[in-house]
Motif scaffolding. Structure first.
Motif, PDB file in Angstrom:
ATOM      1  N   LEU A   6      28.589  50.521  52.435  1.00  0.00           N
ATOM      2  CA  LEU A   6      29.422  50.030  51.344  1.00  0.00           C
ATOM      3  C   LEU A   6      29.299  51.028  50.190  1.00  0.00           C
ATOM      4  CD1 LEU A   6      27.971  46.408  51.518  1.00  0.00           C
ATOM      5  CD2 LEU A   6      30.138  47.169  52.514  1.00  0.00           C
ATOM      6  N   GLU A   9      28.941  49.462  45.525  1.00  0.00           N
ATOM      7  CA  GLU A   9      28.822  48.030  45.818  1.00  0.00           C
ATOM      8  C   GLU A   9      28.253  47.253  44.622  1.00  0.00           C
ATOM      9  OE1 GLU A   9      29.890  46.287  48.157  1.00  0.00           O
ATOM     10  OE2 GLU A   9      28.676  44.463  48.198  1.00  0.00           O
ATOM     11  N   HIS A  14      24.406  40.656  45.389  1.00  0.00           N
ATOM     12  CA  HIS A  14      23.213  40.673  46.239  1.00  0.00           C
ATOM     13  C   HIS A  14      21.937  40.275  45.515  1.00  0.00           C
ATOM     14  CE1 HIS A  14      25.695  42.537  49.294  1.00  0.00           C
ATOM     15  NE2 HIS A  14      26.112  43.397  48.368  1.00  0.00           N
ATOM     16  N   ARG A  22      26.189  48.385  39.856  1.00  0.00           N
ATOM     17  CA  ARG A  22      26.568  48.686  41.238  1.00  0.00           C
ATOM     18  C   ARG A  22      25.578  49.648  41.890  1.00  0.00           C
ATOM     19  NH1 ARG A  22      32.347  48.153  42.202  1.00  0.00           N
ATOM     20  NH2 ARG A  22      33.135  46.806  40.580  1.00  0.00           N
ATOM     21  N   ARG A  25      25.624  53.510  46.949  1.00  0.00           N
ATOM     22  CA  ARG A  25      25.816  53.230  48.368  1.00  0.00           C
ATOM     23  C   ARG A  25      24.934  52.051  48.771  1.00  0.00           C
ATOM     24  NH1 ARG A  25      26.310  58.218  47.091  1.00  0.00           N
ATOM     25  NH2 ARG A  25      24.126  58.322  46.539  1.00  0.00           N
TER      26      ARG A  25
END
Ligand SMILES: Cc1cc2nc3c(=O)[nH]c(=O)nc-3n(C[C@H](O)[C@H](O)[C@H](O)COP(=O)(O)OP(=O)(O)OC[C@H]3O[C@@H](n4cnc5c(N)ncnc54)[C@H](O)[C@@H]3O)c2cc1C
Length: 296
Positions: A6, A9, A14, A22, A25
């Protein structure tokens, strides 16, 4: 690669605070073999962060400039293995607690109240009600960034209150050897009684914790001989708010996201609590939550 990569992300998806920046990766491995191959292929300088359920983690609003490995739902095997319980790092701790109880073991019930993964519980030596994760650990399986797997036993680690470090590793440095599985030895006992204890423990948590709003559990470690929540409450900080972050009125060691909190709001409130408690009591509260990434 058989997993999912992703890009850019949002880590708010999460982490249990549902806030923050973010990851450049994020990788969801297909399984352990896939994760080994992925790590071995990463450039040696790429920062790597393992994340379970993000229930003890804040990623600053400027994000994490590296690769996050998302273990939950990826490293998910849990089974009996010659009298021990084998669980991979991405298995939810409550699932391990229920698995142990179903198989007639006792001693793992406390894990039902910890909304993280096995990997996170190993990294944090998570615990509650007088029990801690590493009391149950017989052996762990670790993985380094070259893709090498190692079986290690508890003597290879310094283990303390919410603290686990590989012996001989440079102090303060982020570990480059991560947990991918562990073998647990709970005591043989009465499964039905263990299931009853899990139920009672969850009821107690619902009664005492603000579980209706995003949070990361206890923000600060308890100082020796005292409780962070008691000190924060005594300083009149319950309900104190910065932006969308608030010191919970239900449990003073929890900071809740009222809906629109940024990581900066949460971190500023952490610092305000620390400064106030230090000013009024002389005690410096140390965060239990891990804070990573860049400020904006
Ligand atoms: C409502 C609530 C109640 C809580 N109650 C408790 C409690 O009673 N006791 C307690 O101890 N904690 C508690 N916590 C905090 C949290 O659940 C635990 O610290 C848990 O062990 C974190 O697991 P995780 O998978 O979410 O880890 P994450 O938050 O994803 O990560 C935490 C740290 O562990 C590292 N990590 C994660 N996976 C791995 C891995 N596989 N290998 C190496 N490092 C890894 C991360 O890089 C990070 O530094 C609570 C949290 C909430 C939201």
């Amino acid at each position: 690669m058989r997993g999912r990569l992703l890009i850019d992300e949002p880590m708010a998806r999460h982490v249990s605070w549902r806030a923050g920046g973010r990851a450049a990766r994020a990788y969801v491995p297909a399984d352990l073999a896939d994760l080994r191959a992925f790590l071995a292929a990463l450039p040696a300088t790429e920062p790597v962060l393992f994340v379970g359920l993000g229930s003890n983690l804040l990623v600053r609003d400027g994000g994490f400039r590296g690769t996050v490995i998302l273990t939950h739902g990826a490293l998910k095997e849990v089974r009996m293995d010659a009298g021990r319980i084998y669980a991979e790092a991405g298995v939810a701790a409550p699932k391990l607690a229920r698995f142990a109880a179903r198989h007639g073991y006792q001693g793992a019930e406390f894990l039902a109240g910890i909304p993280g993964t096995v990997g996170g519980a190993l990294a944090m030596n998570a615990g509650c009600y007088g029990a801690e994760t590493w009391q149950l650990v017989d052996e762990v399986l670790t993985l380094d960034r070259r893709g090498t797997l190692r079986r290690r036993n508890p003597n290879d680690f310094e283990i303390g209150y919410r603290h686990v470090a590989l012996r001989g590793a440079p102090s303060g440095a982020a570990s480059e050897e991560w947990f991918v599985a562990a073998w647990f030895t709970a005591r043989a006992g009465e499964g039905a009684a263990a299931q009853q204890r899990i139920k009672a423990l969850l009821e107690k948590r619902i009664a005492t914790q603000p579980l209706n709003l995003p949070n990361a559990g206890s923000v600060f470690r308890n100082p020796p001989g005292d409780f962070a929540a008691r000190l924060i409450e005594a300083c009149g900080l319950k309900g104190r708010r910065i932006g969308g972050a608030q010191v919970s009125g239900k449990h003073a060691n929890f900071i809740v996201n009222l809906g629109q909190a940024t990581a900066a709001d949460i971190e500023a409130l952490i610092e305000l609590v620390q400064a106030t408690v230090a000013g009024e009591t002389g005690i410096t509260l140390e965060p239990e939550v891990r804070i990573v990434g860049e400020k904006t």
